[in-house]
Design an enzyme around this catalytic site. Structure first.
Site, PDB file in Angstrom:
ATOM      1  N   PHE A  11      43.325  45.464  44.135  1.00 48.68           N
ATOM      2  CA  PHE A  11      43.301  44.866  45.473  1.00 48.68           C
ATOM      3  C   PHE A  11      44.697  44.485  45.954  1.00 48.68           C
ATOM      4  O   PHE A  11      45.229  45.059  46.915  1.00 48.68           O
ATOM      5  CB  PHE A  11      42.356  43.658  45.438  1.00 48.68           C
ATOM      6  CG  PHE A  11      42.402  42.752  46.635  1.00 48.68           C
ATOM      7  CD1 PHE A  11      42.517  43.261  47.921  1.00 48.68           C
ATOM      8  CD2 PHE A  11      42.307  41.375  46.466  1.00 48.68           C
ATOM      9  CE1 PHE A  11      42.552  42.407  49.023  1.00 48.68           C
ATOM     10  CE2 PHE A  11      42.327  40.524  47.560  1.00 48.68           C
ATOM     11  CZ  PHE A  11      42.453  41.039  48.835  1.00 48.68           C
ATOM     12  N   ASP A  31      48.462  51.729  35.962  1.00 50.32           N
ATOM     13  CA  ASP A  31      47.122  51.150  36.058  1.00 50.32           C
ATOM     14  C   ASP A  31      46.172  51.966  35.190  1.00 50.32           C
ATOM     15  O   ASP A  31      46.238  53.198  35.184  1.00 50.32           O
ATOM     16  CB  ASP A  31      46.653  51.183  37.525  1.00 50.32           C
ATOM     17  CG  ASP A  31      45.518  50.230  37.810  1.00 50.32           C
ATOM     18  OD1 ASP A  31      44.495  50.283  37.100  1.00 50.32           O
ATOM     19  OD2 ASP A  31      45.644  49.425  38.751  1.00 50.32           O
ATOM     20  N   TYR A 141      39.625  32.399  31.636  1.00 49.49           N
ATOM     21  CA  TYR A 141      40.548  33.149  32.491  1.00 49.49           C
ATOM     22  C   TYR A 141      41.738  32.283  32.880  1.00 49.49           C
ATOM     23  O   TYR A 141      42.900  32.694  32.765  1.00 49.49           O
ATOM     24  CB  TYR A 141      39.828  33.642  33.755  1.00 49.49           C
ATOM     25  CG  TYR A 141      40.773  34.052  34.851  1.00 49.49           C
ATOM     26  CD1 TYR A 141      41.504  35.236  34.764  1.00 49.49           C
ATOM     27  CD2 TYR A 141      40.956  33.246  35.983  1.00 49.49           C
ATOM     28  CE1 TYR A 141      42.394  35.607  35.771  1.00 49.49           C
ATOM     29  CE2 TYR A 141      41.842  33.607  36.988  1.00 49.49           C
ATOM     30  CZ  TYR A 141      42.555  34.791  36.873  1.00 49.49           C
ATOM     31  OH  TYR A 141      43.442  35.151  37.861  1.00 49.49           O
ATOM     32  N   ASN A 169      42.995  31.529  46.875  1.00 47.09           N
ATOM     33  CA  ASN A 169      41.879  32.483  47.031  1.00 47.09           C
ATOM     34  C   ASN A 169      42.293  33.588  47.998  1.00 47.09           C
ATOM     35  O   ASN A 169      42.273  33.387  49.216  1.00 47.09           O
ATOM     36  CB  ASN A 169      40.625  31.757  47.521  1.00 47.09           C
ATOM     37  CG  ASN A 169      40.130  30.746  46.500  1.00 47.09           C
ATOM     38  OD1 ASN A 169      40.596  29.611  46.465  1.00 47.09           O
ATOM     39  ND2 ASN A 169      39.212  31.159  45.657  1.00 47.09           N
ATOM     40  N   VAL A 182      33.466  35.672  47.015  1.00 45.37           N
ATOM     41  CA  VAL A 182      32.372  35.085  47.779  1.00 45.37           C
ATOM     42  C   VAL A 182      32.331  35.669  49.192  1.00 45.37           C
ATOM     43  O   VAL A 182      31.252  35.864  49.760  1.00 45.37           O
ATOM     44  CB  VAL A 182      32.509  33.541  47.813  1.00 45.37           C
ATOM     45  CG1 VAL A 182      33.743  33.105  48.575  1.00 45.37           C
ATOM     46  CG2 VAL A 182      31.262  32.900  48.391  1.00 45.37           C
ATOM     47  N   ILE A 183      33.481  35.999  49.761  1.00 41.44           N
ATOM     48  CA  ILE A 183      33.517  36.606  51.095  1.00 41.44           C
ATOM     49  C   ILE A 183      32.823  37.958  51.066  1.00 41.44           C
ATOM     50  O   ILE A 183      31.989  38.273  51.924  1.00 41.44           O
ATOM     51  CB  ILE A 183      34.969  36.755  51.584  1.00 41.44           C
ATOM     52  CG1 ILE A 183      35.617  35.382  51.750  1.00 41.44           C
ATOM     53  CG2 ILE A 183      35.027  37.538  52.892  1.00 41.44           C
ATOM     54  CD1 ILE A 183      37.094  35.439  52.081  1.00 41.44           C
ATOM     55  N   ILE A 197      23.757  33.807  49.548  1.00 41.56           N
ATOM     56  CA  ILE A 197      23.349  32.925  48.457  1.00 41.56           C
ATOM     57  C   ILE A 197      24.569  32.131  48.000  1.00 41.56           C
ATOM     58  O   ILE A 197      25.587  32.703  47.599  1.00 41.56           O
ATOM     59  CB  ILE A 197      22.754  33.726  47.284  1.00 41.56           C
ATOM     60  CG1 ILE A 197      21.507  34.484  47.753  1.00 41.56           C
ATOM     61  CG2 ILE A 197      22.408  32.799  46.121  1.00 41.56           C
ATOM     62  CD1 ILE A 197      20.947  35.447  46.719  1.00 41.56           C
ATOM     63  N   ILE A 198      24.449  30.815  48.061  1.00 40.28           N
ATOM     64  CA  ILE A 198      25.535  29.919  47.677  1.00 40.28           C
ATOM     65  C   ILE A 198      25.248  29.330  46.307  1.00 40.28           C
ATOM     66  O   ILE A 198      24.141  28.857  46.047  1.00 40.28           O
ATOM     67  CB  ILE A 198      25.685  28.772  48.704  1.00 40.28           C
ATOM     68  CG1 ILE A 198      26.117  29.330  50.062  1.00 40.28           C
ATOM     69  CG2 ILE A 198      26.689  27.731  48.217  1.00 40.28           C
ATOM     70  CD1 ILE A 198      26.144  28.284  51.170  1.00 40.28           C
ATOM     71  N   GLY A 266      32.496  26.698  35.101  1.00 42.48           N
ATOM     72  CA  GLY A 266      33.925  26.985  35.252  1.00 42.48           C
ATOM     73  C   GLY A 266      34.395  27.099  36.681  1.00 42.48           C
ATOM     74  O   GLY A 266      35.509  27.557  36.944  1.00 42.48           O
TER      75      GLY A 266
END
Length: 309
Positions: A11, A31, A141, A169, A182-183, A197-198, A266
Protein backbone atom coordinates in the site's frame (compact mmCIF):
# COMPACT_ATOMS: atom_id res chain seq x y z
CA UNK A 1 19.15 9.17 -7.45
CA UNK A 2 18.87 5.44 -6.95
CA UNK A 3 16.40 4.29 -4.31
CA UNK A 4 15.24 0.89 -3.11
CA UNK A 5 11.83 0.38 -1.54
CA UNK A 6 11.40 -2.78 0.50
CA UNK A 7 7.74 -3.74 0.50
CA UNK A 8 7.36 -1.50 -2.53
CA UNK A 9 4.44 -3.48 -3.96
CA UNK A 10 2.40 -2.81 -0.82
CA UNK A 11 0.00 0.00 0.00
CA UNK A 12 2.38 2.72 1.15
CA UNK A 13 5.45 1.44 -0.69
CA UNK A 14 3.73 1.55 -4.08
CA UNK A 15 2.68 5.16 -3.51
CA UNK A 16 6.26 6.09 -2.61
CA UNK A 17 7.46 4.30 -5.76
CA UNK A 18 5.09 6.18 -8.04
CA UNK A 19 6.13 9.51 -6.56
CA UNK A 20 9.84 8.77 -6.93
CA UNK A 21 9.42 7.65 -10.54
CA UNK A 22 7.39 10.77 -11.33
CA UNK A 23 10.20 12.95 -9.98
CA UNK A 24 12.89 11.28 -12.09
CA UNK A 25 14.53 8.83 -9.69
CA UNK A 26 15.62 5.28 -10.42
CA UNK A 27 13.59 2.88 -8.29
CA UNK A 28 14.08 -0.75 -7.36
CA UNK A 29 11.26 -2.60 -5.59
CA UNK A 30 12.22 -5.43 -3.24
CA UNK A 31 9.10 -7.40 -2.28
CA UNK A 32 8.19 -11.06 -1.77
CA UNK A 33 4.52 -10.34 -2.68
CA UNK A 34 3.27 -12.04 0.48
CA UNK A 35 1.18 -8.94 1.18
CA UNK A 36 1.96 -6.59 -1.67
CA UNK A 37 0.55 -6.92 -5.18
CA UNK A 38 2.32 -6.31 -8.46
CA UNK A 39 -0.94 -4.80 -9.71
CA UNK A 40 -0.19 -1.84 -7.44
CA UNK A 41 2.76 -1.05 -9.72
CA UNK A 42 1.01 -1.48 -13.10
CA UNK A 43 1.41 2.14 -14.15
CA UNK A 44 5.19 2.18 -13.52
CA UNK A 45 6.21 -1.47 -13.96
CA UNK A 46 8.23 -0.69 -17.10
CA UNK A 47 10.05 2.16 -15.37
CA UNK A 48 11.33 0.28 -12.32
CA UNK A 49 13.36 -2.77 -11.41
CA UNK A 50 11.58 -5.46 -9.44
CA UNK A 51 13.26 -8.02 -7.20
CA UNK A 52 11.08 -10.77 -5.77
CA UNK A 53 12.75 -11.25 -2.41
CA UNK A 54 12.30 -11.71 1.32
CA UNK A 55 14.10 -9.24 3.60
CA UNK A 56 15.29 -12.22 5.66
CA UNK A 57 17.37 -13.33 2.64
CA UNK A 58 20.49 -11.38 3.55
CA UNK A 59 22.55 -12.23 0.47
CA UNK A 60 19.82 -11.27 -1.99
CA UNK A 61 19.09 -8.12 -0.02
CA UNK A 62 22.78 -7.21 0.03
CA UNK A 63 23.08 -7.65 -3.73
CA UNK A 64 20.06 -5.37 -4.21
CA UNK A 65 21.10 -2.62 -1.79
CA UNK A 66 24.84 -2.42 -2.44
CA UNK A 67 24.70 0.51 -4.88
CA UNK A 68 21.67 2.44 -3.63
CA UNK A 69 21.59 6.04 -2.41
CA UNK A 70 18.80 5.40 0.07
CA UNK A 71 16.29 2.82 1.26
CA UNK A 72 12.64 3.32 2.10
CA UNK A 73 12.01 0.30 4.32
CA UNK A 74 8.29 -0.52 4.24
CA UNK A 75 8.41 -4.34 4.28
CA UNK A 76 6.69 -5.85 7.31
CA UNK A 77 3.92 -8.09 8.53
CA UNK A 78 1.33 -5.65 9.82
CA UNK A 79 -1.83 -7.36 11.11
CA UNK A 80 -2.35 -6.78 14.83
CA UNK A 81 -4.75 -9.72 15.18
CA UNK A 82 -2.57 -12.14 13.19
CA UNK A 83 0.47 -11.18 15.25
CA UNK A 84 -1.00 -12.94 18.31
CA UNK A 85 -0.99 -16.33 16.56
CA UNK A 86 2.24 -15.84 14.59
CA UNK A 87 4.50 -14.14 17.10
CA UNK A 88 7.73 -15.84 16.03
CA UNK A 89 7.14 -15.12 12.34
CA UNK A 90 6.34 -11.48 13.08
CA UNK A 91 9.56 -11.14 15.06
CA UNK A 92 11.57 -12.88 12.36
CA UNK A 93 10.28 -10.71 9.50
CA UNK A 94 9.81 -7.39 11.26
CA UNK A 95 12.81 -7.41 13.59
CA UNK A 96 15.41 -9.71 12.04
CA UNK A 97 14.52 -8.48 8.55
CA UNK A 98 14.86 -4.86 9.63
CA UNK A 99 18.22 -5.58 11.22
CA UNK A 100 19.39 -6.92 7.85
CA UNK A 101 18.58 -3.53 6.30
CA UNK A 102 20.38 -1.72 9.13
CA UNK A 103 23.45 -3.95 8.83
CA UNK A 104 23.68 -3.12 5.14
CA UNK A 105 23.17 0.56 5.88
CA UNK A 106 26.24 0.35 8.09
CA UNK A 107 28.23 -1.51 5.44
CA UNK A 108 27.32 0.64 2.45
CA UNK A 109 26.54 4.01 4.05
CA UNK A 110 23.09 4.66 2.58
CA UNK A 111 20.33 6.46 4.48
CA UNK A 112 17.27 4.57 5.70
CA UNK A 113 13.77 5.91 6.23
CA UNK A 114 11.55 3.20 7.64
CA UNK A 115 7.99 2.54 8.76
CA UNK A 116 7.58 2.57 12.49
CA UNK A 117 4.13 2.73 14.08
CA UNK A 118 2.04 4.68 16.55
CA UNK A 119 1.13 1.29 18.04
CA UNK A 120 4.34 1.40 20.10
CA UNK A 121 2.62 3.89 22.44
CA UNK A 122 -0.18 1.47 23.34
CA UNK A 123 -2.95 3.24 25.27
CA UNK A 124 -1.31 6.64 25.82
CA UNK A 125 -1.10 8.38 29.16
CA UNK A 126 -1.95 11.72 27.55
CA UNK A 127 -3.22 13.18 24.29
CA UNK A 128 -1.85 14.31 21.90
CA UNK A 129 1.04 11.86 21.91
CA UNK A 130 4.57 13.25 21.73
CA UNK A 131 7.53 11.24 20.48
CA UNK A 132 9.19 11.08 23.91
CA UNK A 133 6.09 9.80 25.67
CA UNK A 134 6.18 6.30 27.26
CA UNK A 135 6.13 3.26 24.98
CA UNK A 136 3.73 0.51 26.02
CA UNK A 137 2.94 -1.88 23.15
CA UNK A 138 -0.14 -4.02 23.86
CA UNK A 139 0.15 -6.53 21.01
CA UNK A 140 2.99 -8.53 19.41
CA UNK A 141 2.99 -6.46 16.21
CA UNK A 142 3.56 -3.28 18.20
CA UNK A 143 6.33 -4.96 20.15
CA UNK A 144 8.18 -5.75 16.91
CA UNK A 145 8.00 -2.08 15.95
CA UNK A 146 9.45 -1.05 19.30
CA UNK A 147 12.18 -3.66 18.90
CA UNK A 148 12.96 -2.09 15.50
CA UNK A 149 13.33 1.31 17.12
CA UNK A 150 15.78 -0.07 19.65
CA UNK A 151 17.77 -1.52 16.76
CA UNK A 152 17.65 1.82 14.94
CA UNK A 153 19.08 3.55 18.01
CA UNK A 154 21.82 0.91 18.28
CA UNK A 155 22.84 1.26 14.63
CA UNK A 156 22.60 5.07 14.70
CA UNK A 157 25.20 4.98 17.46
CA UNK A 158 27.39 3.10 14.98
CA UNK A 159 26.94 5.84 12.38
CA UNK A 160 23.96 4.59 10.39
CA UNK A 161 21.67 7.33 9.15
CA UNK A 162 18.19 6.05 10.00
CA UNK A 163 14.87 7.79 10.55
CA UNK A 164 11.76 6.05 11.86
CA UNK A 165 8.36 7.46 10.90
CA UNK A 166 5.66 6.50 13.37
CA UNK A 167 2.63 6.17 11.12
CA UNK A 168 -0.75 6.66 12.71
CA UNK A 169 -3.76 5.30 10.75
CA UNK A 170 -2.85 5.59 7.08
CA UNK A 171 -5.69 5.65 4.54
CA UNK A 172 -6.04 6.14 0.81
CA UNK A 173 -6.24 4.49 -2.57
CA UNK A 174 -5.19 0.81 -2.66
CA UNK A 175 -5.16 0.66 1.13
CA UNK A 176 -4.68 -2.73 2.72
CA UNK A 177 -6.46 -4.25 5.68
CA UNK A 178 -3.38 -3.63 7.79
CA UNK A 179 -3.52 0.17 7.50
CA UNK A 180 -6.80 1.80 8.54
CA UNK A 181 -8.50 -1.39 7.43
CA UNK A 182 -11.72 -0.34 9.11
CA UNK A 183 -12.32 2.14 6.26
CA UNK A 184 -12.00 -0.62 3.67
CA UNK A 185 -14.40 -2.87 5.60
CA UNK A 186 -16.97 -0.13 6.22
CA UNK A 187 -17.00 1.17 2.63
CA UNK A 188 -17.30 -2.34 1.21
CA UNK A 189 -20.26 -3.15 3.48
CA UNK A 190 -22.13 0.11 2.94
CA UNK A 191 -21.52 0.09 -0.80
CA UNK A 192 -23.35 -3.25 -0.85
CA UNK A 193 -26.22 -1.78 1.17
CA UNK A 194 -25.21 -3.60 4.35
CA UNK A 195 -24.66 -2.03 7.77
CA UNK A 196 -21.00 -1.70 8.86
CA UNK A 197 -19.90 -3.87 11.77
CA UNK A 198 -18.09 -2.07 14.58
CA UNK A 199 -15.87 -3.92 17.03
CA UNK A 200 -16.88 -2.63 20.46
CA UNK A 201 -18.81 0.55 21.23
CA UNK A 202 -17.25 2.58 18.43
CA UNK A 203 -15.79 5.18 20.76
CA UNK A 204 -12.25 4.18 19.76
CA UNK A 205 -10.65 7.39 18.53
CA UNK A 206 -8.27 7.43 15.58
CA UNK A 207 -5.90 9.87 13.89
CA UNK A 208 -6.18 9.08 10.17
CA UNK A 209 -3.45 10.35 7.85
CA UNK A 210 -3.63 10.31 4.04
CA UNK A 211 -1.15 8.13 2.15
CA UNK A 212 -0.11 11.02 -0.10
CA UNK A 213 0.90 12.98 2.98
CA UNK A 214 2.81 9.94 4.26
CA UNK A 215 4.71 9.80 0.97
CA UNK A 216 5.74 13.42 1.41
CA UNK A 217 6.92 12.68 4.96
CA UNK A 218 9.12 9.87 3.65
CA UNK A 219 10.64 11.98 0.90
CA UNK A 220 11.25 14.97 3.18
CA UNK A 221 12.86 12.70 5.78
CA UNK A 222 15.15 11.15 3.17
CA UNK A 223 16.18 14.57 1.82
CA UNK A 224 16.52 16.22 5.23
CA UNK A 225 19.70 16.98 7.12
CA UNK A 226 18.39 14.84 9.99
CA UNK A 227 20.54 11.73 10.32
CA UNK A 228 18.57 9.99 13.05
CA UNK A 229 15.28 10.44 14.84
CA UNK A 230 11.68 9.32 15.24
CA UNK A 231 8.70 11.34 14.04
CA UNK A 232 4.95 11.08 14.49
CA UNK A 233 3.18 11.06 11.14
CA UNK A 234 -0.45 11.84 11.83
CA UNK A 235 -2.72 14.89 11.68
CA UNK A 236 -3.28 15.99 15.30
CA UNK A 237 -7.02 15.50 14.65
CA UNK A 238 -9.33 12.60 15.43
CA UNK A 239 -12.58 10.86 14.57
CA UNK A 240 -14.28 8.03 16.44
CA UNK A 241 -14.91 4.73 14.69
CA UNK A 242 -18.66 5.28 15.15
CA UNK A 243 -18.44 8.74 13.59
CA UNK A 244 -16.46 7.24 10.72
CA UNK A 245 -19.12 4.58 10.10
CA UNK A 246 -21.91 7.18 10.09
CA UNK A 247 -19.90 9.48 7.81
CA UNK A 248 -19.55 6.68 5.25
CA UNK A 249 -23.26 5.81 5.52
CA UNK A 250 -24.26 9.46 5.04
CA UNK A 251 -21.89 9.88 2.09
CA UNK A 252 -23.64 7.00 0.32
CA UNK A 253 -27.01 8.63 1.10
CA UNK A 254 -28.27 5.62 3.06
CA UNK A 255 -30.06 5.25 6.40
CA UNK A 256 -28.29 2.21 7.78
CA UNK A 257 -27.43 1.71 11.44
CA UNK A 258 -24.03 0.23 12.39
CA UNK A 259 -23.98 -3.17 14.10
CA UNK A 260 -21.79 -3.55 17.19
CA UNK A 261 -19.74 -6.69 17.80
CA UNK A 262 -17.20 -7.69 20.46
CA UNK A 263 -14.04 -5.69 21.03
CA UNK A 264 -10.84 -6.95 19.44
CA UNK A 265 -7.86 -7.89 21.64
CA UNK A 266 -4.87 -5.56 21.39
CA UNK A 267 -6.96 -2.67 20.02
CA UNK A 268 -5.89 0.71 21.43
CA UNK A 269 -8.60 3.11 22.64
CA UNK A 270 -7.29 6.41 21.36
CA UNK A 271 -4.58 7.80 19.08
CA UNK A 272 -3.80 11.42 18.32
CA UNK A 273 -0.42 12.63 17.14
CA UNK A 274 1.52 15.67 18.21
CA UNK A 275 3.25 16.46 14.91
CA UNK A 276 5.20 19.56 15.92
CA UNK A 277 8.55 17.75 15.65
CA UNK A 278 7.90 16.71 12.03
CA UNK A 279 6.74 20.22 11.19
CA UNK A 280 9.85 21.78 12.71
CA UNK A 281 12.60 19.38 11.60
CA UNK A 282 11.20 17.91 8.37
CA UNK A 283 9.06 20.88 7.27
CA UNK A 284 6.16 18.44 6.89
CA UNK A 285 2.49 18.76 7.62
CA UNK A 286 -0.57 16.91 6.33
CA UNK A 287 -2.77 18.44 3.66
CA UNK A 288 -5.73 16.01 3.35
CA UNK A 289 -8.49 15.49 5.91
CA UNK A 290 -10.23 12.12 6.00
CA UNK A 291 -13.73 13.60 6.19
CA UNK A 292 -13.25 15.59 2.98
CA UNK A 293 -11.47 12.76 1.16
CA UNK A 294 -14.13 10.17 2.01
CA UNK A 295 -17.05 12.40 1.07
CA UNK A 296 -15.41 13.31 -2.24
CA UNK A 297 -14.38 9.74 -3.05
CA UNK A 298 -17.78 8.26 -2.23
CA UNK A 299 -20.03 10.93 -3.71
CA UNK A 300 -18.07 11.14 -6.98
CA UNK A 301 -17.26 7.40 -7.00
CA UNK A 302 -13.73 8.47 -7.99
CA UNK A 303 -11.20 5.71 -7.22
CA UNK A 304 -13.81 3.99 -5.02
CA UNK A 305 -12.82 0.61 -6.40
CA UNK A 306 -9.28 1.24 -5.15
CA UNK A 307 -10.42 1.08 -1.52
CA UNK A 308 -12.84 -1.84 -1.82
CA UNK A 309 -10.99 -4.36 -3.97
Amino acid sequence: MDFVITGGAGFIGSHIAKHLVSTGHHVTIFDDLSNGKKDNLDSIINKIEFVNGDIRNFDLLKNTLKDTDGVFHEAALASVQESFSKQQEYHDVNVNGTENVLKLGKEFGFKIVYASSSSIYGNPAKIPIEEDDPKNPINPYAQTKLDDENLAIKYAQMGVRVIGLRYFNVFGERQSRAYAGVIKKFVKKVRNGEPPIINGDGQQTRDFVYVGDVVQANVLAMNSNVDHGFFNIGTNSTITVLELANLIIDSFGLSLKPIHGPELPGDVKITKADISRAKKLLNWEPKTRIEEWLKSTITTRTNLDLITD
